[in-house]
Design an enzyme around this catalytic site. Structure first.
Site, PDB file in Angstrom:
ATOM      1  N   GLU A 374       1.015  -1.437  -0.042  1.00  0.00           N
ATOM      2  CA  GLU A 374       0.036   0.086  -0.108  1.00  0.00           C
ATOM      3  C   GLU A 374       0.823   1.220  -0.069  1.00  0.00           C
ATOM      4  OE1 GLU A 374      -3.453  -0.257   2.630  1.00  0.00           O
ATOM      5  OE2 GLU A 374      -3.499  -2.402   2.296  1.00  0.00           O
ATOM      6  N   GLY A 375       1.820   1.287  -0.641  1.00  0.00           N
ATOM      7  CA  GLY A 375       2.886   2.399  -0.965  1.00  0.00           C
ATOM      8  C   GLY A 375       4.192   2.177  -0.214  1.00  0.00           C
TER       9      GLY A 375
END
Length: 396
Positions: A374-375
């Site tokens: 998620e990043g």
């Protein structure tokens, strides 16, 4: 303030963060903490060692009964809890294990959130009540084997065939994939990137489980294979067009990580603190030595600063003023500091720090995944860099 009214120092809450929480917040936290202590902590070291999450469907139903699935969503059987309460739940779940928090995050903040935010009324009524109870587990298909940080390059493609859609492609590193009853899948179309609600029993859909992991071992991680999966016209999420849809979902999920990472850090810190109080070397507990106390003090500072940051972001989310850049700020800081806390805790435990008799190494290896999913660190640094300078360095 008169000295007599000053509360005593609490090593478990040195900044008095509990004073910021309502009785309802504390009740949510204590309920989730108690469930995790009963249902996860006695077993999770074995699950991790064997690389399995047995009884995941039963666990999902229990989490649903607590209102932990899609808990910050409203309507359709969801709890409608505050963002702060959802964050506290994530902290307590990840204090048990990142894999359990991931199960809840993917279910609620990605799959359910996507349907609640972008779905049709029919999609919401059909899926959300059963997902809220844990009867149906969901997954979220965005990342591909060759496209992680750059989802715009995805190759999964959906083409129209009469009134139907036909999906072809692969997704990778998908939590809950092989146990899911529904998948939210993002694909390129001739009209841009769109989201699709895919029943996992659709012909052509398969989700082989990924093995040989050394992180998030007590978690179900799968590949999604879409081999000409035919879907009706109403399978598309009508309110999502372009990358804004999946990125909006990721912002919601990253918020839970901001809290969750502090749960893993707290568990490791508490293990190190207890060990330092009882482990003797040179005739006294190692917690009495200056270097050990310096480590504990630095860990406590970063841990509780991180909790304060998470709470601040939760208040902003509840007020409707939280920006994606602020979530990047929290995700970047809290996961990075949580890993540092785990590594320092490991040094206090010495050789015992690598044993599954203690939670520290398990949390440290789990957080290596949390750091990048998620990043990645680099993506969040660039998000903040762009916000600070006004200059886009993503493709520079």
């Amino acid at each position: 303030m008169p000295a007599s009214s000053t509360p005593p120092f609490n090593p478990a809450d040195p900044l008095g963060v509990d004073d910021l929480l309502s009785p309802e917040d504390l009740a949510v936290r204590d309920t989730v903490r108690g469930w995790a202590a009963d249902r996860v902590l006695p077993h999770v070291a074995g699950w991790y060692e064997r690389g399995e999450l047995p009884g995941v469907r039963e666990l999902a139903r229990e989490l649903g009964a607590m209102g932990a699935l899609g808990m910050s969503l409203s309507g359709y059987g969801c709890a409608g809890a505050s963002a702060v309460q959802y964050g506290l739940a994530c902290l307590e779940l990840e204090a048990a294990d990142s894999g359990i928090r991931s199960l809840v995050s993917v279910q609620g903040s990605l799959a359910m959130y996507a349907i609640r935010r972008f779905g049709s009324e029919e999609q919401k009524r059909h899926w959300l009540p059963r997902m809220a109870t844990g009867e149906v587990i969901g997954c979220f298909g965005l990342t591909e084997p060759d496209h992680g940080s750059d989802p715009a390059g995805m190759r999964t493609y959906a083409k129209r065939d009469g009134a139907d859609w036909v999906l072809t492609g692969r997704k990778m590193w998908i939590t809950n994939g092989s146990v899911a009853g529904v998948a939210v899948v993002w694909a390129r179309t001739d009209e841009g990137i769109r989201g699709f609600v895919v029943p996992t029993d659709a012909p052509g859909f398969s989700a082989p489980e990924i093995s040989h992991k050394w992180s998030l071992r007590a978690s179900v991680t799968s590949e999604l294979v879409l081999d000409d999966v035919r879907l009706p016209a109403d399978a598309v999420l009508p309110e999502a067009a372009g990358l804004g849809g999946p990125l909006n979902c990721l912002t919601h999920a990253r918020y839970g990580i901001v809290w969750g990472a502090m749960g893993a850090a707290r568990s490791s810190f508490e293990a190190a603190l207890e060990y330092a109080r009882t482990r003797e070397q040179f005739g006294r507990p190692i917690g009495g030595f200056q270097l050990t106390q310096a480590k504990l003090a630095d860990m406590a500072v970063e841990l509780h600063k991180g909790v304060l940051l998470a709470h601040h972001l939760g208040v902003r989310m509840d007020a409707g003023t939280l920006r994606p850049e602020q979530v990047s700020f929290g995700k970047l800081n809290n996961v990075r500091e949580a890993i540092a806390i785990c590594r320092t805790a490991r040094t206090i435990l010495g050789a015992n720090g690598i044993s599954l008799e203690y939670p520290v190494m398990r949390h440290a290896t789990n957080l290596e995944s949390v750091l990048t999913y998620e990043g990645t660190v680099e993506m969040h640094q660039l998000v903040l860099g762009k916000a600070l300078t006004g200059l886009d360095a993503f493709r520079g």
